[in-house]
Design an enzyme around this catalytic site. Sequence first.
Site, mmCIF file in Angstrom:
data_model
loop_
_atom_site.group_PDB
_atom_site.id
_atom_site.type_symbol
_atom_site.label_atom_id
_atom_site.label_comp_id
_atom_site.label_asym_id
_atom_site.label_seq_id
_atom_site.Cartn_x
_atom_site.Cartn_y
_atom_site.Cartn_z
ATOM 1 N N LYS A 198 6.483 6.678 29.269
ATOM 2 C CA LYS A 198 7.613 7.459 28.755
ATOM 3 C C LYS A 198 7.144 8.839 28.303
ATOM 4 C CE LYS A 198 9.602 8.210 24.737
ATOM 5 N NZ LYS A 198 10.205 9.537 24.945
ATOM 6 N N GLY A 250 0.614 10.872 19.937
ATOM 7 C CA GLY A 250 1.708 11.522 19.209
ATOM 8 C C GLY A 250 1.376 11.611 17.738
ATOM 9 N N SER A 251 2.410 11.606 16.911
ATOM 10 C CA SER A 251 2.195 11.830 15.483
ATOM 11 C C SER A 251 1.594 10.594 14.811
ATOM 12 C CB SER A 251 3.528 12.175 14.824
ATOM 13 O OG SER A 251 4.418 11.099 14.964
ATOM 14 N N THR A 252 0.892 10.833 13.720
ATOM 15 C CA THR A 252 0.322 9.737 12.931
ATOM 16 C C THR A 252 1.439 8.852 12.387
ATOM 17 O OG1 THR A 252 -1.651 10.992 12.409
ATOM 18 C CG2 THR A 252 -1.076 9.246 10.873
ATOM 19 N N GLY A 255 2.528 6.626 15.098
ATOM 20 C CA GLY A 255 1.374 5.753 15.375
ATOM 21 C C GLY A 255 1.312 4.592 14.393
ATOM 22 N N GLU A 272 -3.800 7.833 19.851
ATOM 23 C CA GLU A 272 -4.412 9.155 19.723
ATOM 24 C C GLU A 272 -3.441 9.985 18.908
ATOM 25 O OE1 GLU A 272 -5.300 12.530 19.693
ATOM 26 O OE2 GLU A 272 -4.754 12.794 21.799
ATOM 27 N N CYS A 306 -3.575 18.615 19.063
ATOM 28 C CA CYS A 306 -3.990 17.675 18.014
ATOM 29 C C CYS A 306 -5.386 18.009 17.504
ATOM 30 C CB CYS A 306 -3.913 16.243 18.524
ATOM 31 S SG CYS A 306 -4.709 16.027 20.118
ATOM 32 N N GLU A 403 -0.791 18.365 9.145
ATOM 33 C CA GLU A 403 -0.861 18.918 10.497
ATOM 34 C C GLU A 403 0.380 19.804 10.716
ATOM 35 O OE1 GLU A 403 -0.240 16.292 13.926
ATOM 36 O OE2 GLU A 403 -2.025 17.193 14.826
HETATM 37 P P1 NDP Z 1 6.263 11.780 17.949
HETATM 38 O O1 NDP Z 1 5.070 11.040 17.514
HETATM 39 O O2 NDP Z 1 7.573 11.421 17.401
HETATM 40 O O3 NDP Z 1 6.412 11.722 19.551
HETATM 41 C C1 NDP Z 1 5.424 11.272 20.449
HETATM 42 C C2 NDP Z 1 6.037 10.355 21.490
HETATM 43 O O4 NDP Z 1 6.466 9.132 20.881
HETATM 44 C C3 NDP Z 1 7.289 10.919 22.156
HETATM 45 O O5 NDP Z 1 7.340 10.489 23.491
HETATM 46 C C4 NDP Z 1 8.389 10.274 21.329
HETATM 47 O O6 NDP Z 1 9.626 10.253 21.993
HETATM 48 C C5 NDP Z 1 7.841 8.895 21.125
HETATM 49 N N1 NDP Z 1 8.397 8.173 19.983
HETATM 50 C C6 NDP Z 1 9.069 8.653 18.908
HETATM 51 N N2 NDP Z 1 9.376 7.658 18.060
HETATM 52 C C7 NDP Z 1 8.888 6.519 18.592
HETATM 53 C C8 NDP Z 1 8.880 5.151 18.184
HETATM 54 N N3 NDP Z 1 9.413 4.745 17.028
HETATM 55 N N4 NDP Z 1 8.285 4.239 18.977
HETATM 56 C C9 NDP Z 1 7.699 4.611 20.126
HETATM 57 N N5 NDP Z 1 7.680 5.884 20.575
HETATM 58 C C10 NDP Z 1 8.260 6.835 19.819
HETATM 59 O O7 NDP Z 1 6.013 13.301 17.732
HETATM 60 P P2 NDP Z 1 7.147 14.429 17.591
HETATM 61 O O8 NDP Z 1 7.479 14.902 18.906
HETATM 62 O O9 NDP Z 1 8.289 13.980 16.741
HETATM 63 O O10 NDP Z 1 6.368 15.514 16.764
HETATM 64 C C11 NDP Z 1 6.264 15.393 15.346
HETATM 65 C C12 NDP Z 1 4.923 15.847 14.868
HETATM 66 O O11 NDP Z 1 3.926 15.004 15.418
HETATM 67 C C13 NDP Z 1 4.504 17.226 15.308
HETATM 68 O O12 NDP Z 1 4.982 18.195 14.485
HETATM 69 C C14 NDP Z 1 3.020 17.133 15.281
HETATM 70 O O13 NDP Z 1 2.549 17.397 13.999
HETATM 71 C C15 NDP Z 1 2.746 15.699 15.612
HETATM 72 N N6 NDP Z 1 2.355 15.498 17.015
HETATM 73 C C16 NDP Z 1 1.052 15.246 17.255
HETATM 74 C C17 NDP Z 1 0.618 15.077 18.547
HETATM 75 C C18 NDP Z 1 -0.788 14.808 18.838
HETATM 76 O O14 NDP Z 1 -1.210 14.909 19.982
HETATM 77 N N7 NDP Z 1 -1.574 14.461 17.855
HETATM 78 C C19 NDP Z 1 1.512 15.182 19.687
HETATM 79 C C20 NDP Z 1 2.895 15.401 19.325
HETATM 80 C C21 NDP Z 1 3.266 15.556 18.032
HETATM 81 P P3 NDP Z 1 10.613 11.524 21.861
HETATM 82 O O15 NDP Z 1 9.871 12.707 22.334
HETATM 83 O O16 NDP Z 1 11.695 11.194 22.768
HETATM 84 O O17 NDP Z 1 11.002 11.601 20.422
#
Ligand code: NDP
Length: 493
Positions: A198, A250-252, A255, A272, A306, A403
């Site tokens: 996804k 994605g976000s902590t 995670g 990650e 990240c 972050e």
């Molecule tokens: P998220 O962690 O919400 O998004 C990462 C992925 O997870 C997206 O595909 C998202 O879908 C999906 N997702 C969201 N909620 C869930 C859930 N409950 N279960 C499973 N999958 C889920 O990051 P955000 O895009 O909201 O960004 C928020 C903050 O996260 C940023 O400001 C940044 O600080 C941090 N971030 C860190 C990253 C990294 O590489 N370390 C990468 C991205 C963000 P969808 O996009 O449709 O919401």
Amino acid sequence: MIEEKKTSKTRLDFQTKWEYSPAPESTDHIQLKDQYNLFINGKFVEPEEGRYFDSINPASEDKLASVAMATEADVNKAVKAARDAYNKIWSKITAKDRGKYIFRIARLIQERAREFAVIESLDGGKPIRESRDVDIPLVAAHFFYYAGWADKLKYAFPGRDPKPLGVAGQIIPWNFPLLMAAWKIAPALATGNTVVIKPAETTPLTALKLAEIIQEADLPPGVVNIITGAGKTGEALVKHADVNKIAFTGSTEVGKIIQKTLAGTDKKYSLELGGKGANIIFEDAAIDQAVEGIINAIFFNQGHVCCAGSRLFVQESVAEEVIAKLKDRMGTLIVGDPLDKNTDIGAINSKAQLDKINELIESGINEGGEIFQSGCDLPAHGYWCRPTLFQEVSQSHRIVQEEIFGPVLTIQTFRTPDEAITKANNTPYGLSGGIWTDKGSKIFNTGSKIRAGVMWSNTFNKFDATSPFGGYKESGMGREGGLHGLLPYLELK
Ligand code: NDP
């Protein structure tokens, strides 16, 4: 171009005396449909509930395409397709044949690299120079690298009998959309797993173009399924009973939710997550190179990285010089059209992310930080943030701890290596860091005491398919890339 300032120091004045003619990358050669369906079992299929969302260009706020919203019923369909493909085809064919398919995907990506680079910049806002020279070449490199491992797994783990897990559910973010897809899909396929992936809601288009390549490569139907949607779609994938492994970037915050959901299940997972990388400049560093390194560490990809070097620690004796040069250099950065080859900093990925960055900048000011922003012009439409730095901050400031995921740097000074190490480690994260010094011994002494998965020396943000990447503490668990990146997709008998 040298202007004498009152300080009697010679300074570069790019703001008023340099003008660049526009150098836009053409969009004639790209093909985008108005509407994209879900890629399940080798075909594009309509979502069960018939709902779609818009993917917009963050530099113009224009709609690029409408994209299917996958619900639980679609996730079920995709997982079933992946399971069938695993049972009937992918686990039966030879490892050498698996490798051939992955090589084919890699070559097709190379052939269409220009189209991918432009779409990545349109959909995500990153400068074309970066999508063209970093993202897409690394995508191809990952597929090539893992294609090579497909029939050599027993050499990777001598004396063991590596077996695939089955169906891998993968969830990726918006900062390196296609690259994150490659980091996930390539090792999963090489190790004999099938995939349901996804992409993030704001950047689904290059993953959907990848689906076209997967069709062209004649990958057996169901081996890779790409389902677009929001957080709920990701949640349904994580909770699905027939998925054997979850890989999340994605976000902590999300995670931690995933980790709680998976506790007590037998699903394998790798996470990650976020970071707050320390970039440490010692007084014996090559200062001009270090300044370039600071710029790359925090402003690459608008700081949506990240492993960004978002906390700068400068040894007190050279702080004045480093900060003056850094401010000068920030003044030369061009913020604007991601498709212009002159652009250094593109658009912020979404309105929501811009709001988050601005809220944290506001908190930095309110908590007493001294802000400096470059005086560059910003386009009238779209989401933009000037390169920003903060001085006069302490360890307890939100902008030093949280972050920001934007082009915002905090600066603190230190006197001794121990002080730098203590400050660098004073964060819940442990993903990356950088050390700038002339002394190899200092690199090893300091680097080995910083709890971060990746430490760069005299460089920053260098990625390689052969090198493992991942974090400690709240930056996650598991490694992607290199030989280590095979392990999360295997059971070793
Ligand atoms: P998220 O962690 O919400 O998004 C990462 C992925 O997870 C997206 O595909 C998202 O879908 C999906 N997702 C969201 N909620 C869930 C859930 N409950 N279960 C499973 N999958 C889920 O990051 P955000 O895009 O909201 O960004 C928020 C903050 O996260 C940023 O400001 C940044 O600080 C941090 N971030 C860190 C990253 C990294 O590489 N370390 C990468 C991205 C963000 P969808 O996009 O449709 O919401």
